[in-house]
Design an enzyme around this catalytic site. Sequence first.
Site, short mmCIF file in Angstrom:
data_model
loop_
_atom_site.label_atom_id
_atom_site.label_comp_id
_atom_site.label_asym_id
_atom_site.label_seq_id
_atom_site.Cartn_x
_atom_site.Cartn_y
_atom_site.Cartn_z
N HIS A 81 0.83 -1.20 0.00
CA HIS A 81 0.00 0.00 0.00
C HIS A 81 0.86 1.26 0.00
CE1 HIS A 81 -3.64 -2.33 1.83
NE2 HIS A 81 -3.28 -2.78 0.65
N GLU A 101 1.23 3.73 2.08
CA GLU A 101 1.96 4.04 3.31
C GLU A 101 3.28 3.27 3.39
OE1 GLU A 101 -2.50 3.72 4.50
OE2 GLU A 101 -1.18 2.94 2.94
N CYS A 118 -5.06 0.92 6.71
CA CYS A 118 -5.74 -0.33 7.05
C CYS A 118 -5.17 -0.92 8.33
CB CYS A 118 -5.65 -1.33 5.90
SG CYS A 118 -3.99 -1.93 5.56
N CYS A 128 -1.21 -1.76 7.47
CA CYS A 128 -0.35 -0.58 7.35
C CYS A 128 -0.12 0.07 8.71
CB CYS A 128 -0.95 0.42 6.38
SG CYS A 128 -0.91 -0.15 4.67
#
Length: 149
Positions: A51, A53, A76, A85
């Site tokens: 992701h 991040e 998430c 994350c």
Amino acid sequence: MTADERFMHAAICLAKIAQGRAHPNPIVGAVIVKNRKIIGKGYHKRYGLPHAEINAIKDAGKSAKGGVLYVTLEPCDHFGHTPPCTAAIIRSGIRKVVIGMKDPNPINNGRGILKLTDNGIAAVVGVLEDEAKSINAPYIKYIRALRHR
């Protein structure tokens, strides 16, 4: 435009790079800022890949510690194709997370924010929220359709 809006705008621009590539996941962009300078950038490149991040934290490296993460969607806090994350954010030493919009997905919806704040990380939600929602209109529609099945 405030500093928070300026950095969130940079995250939104990164997210847009992935339009059409992340479905059914949302498109997400992230920047890490320290001393008013972007030190890390990332976006969610494709479904199943790390992701935004995570990519921003990797880009910033150890410099992320003490920084501020700007991310277009709530991080998430669940396992899917990738680990949460929130765990990576906590490990990185980021001190504050500025979030464009809360995740409408019921599996996360507020859970990521709570995990961060429970671990001493300040969270601000709703910076450039309309723009964050606009870039993720297809994702929001998809999540609403799933809820009504």
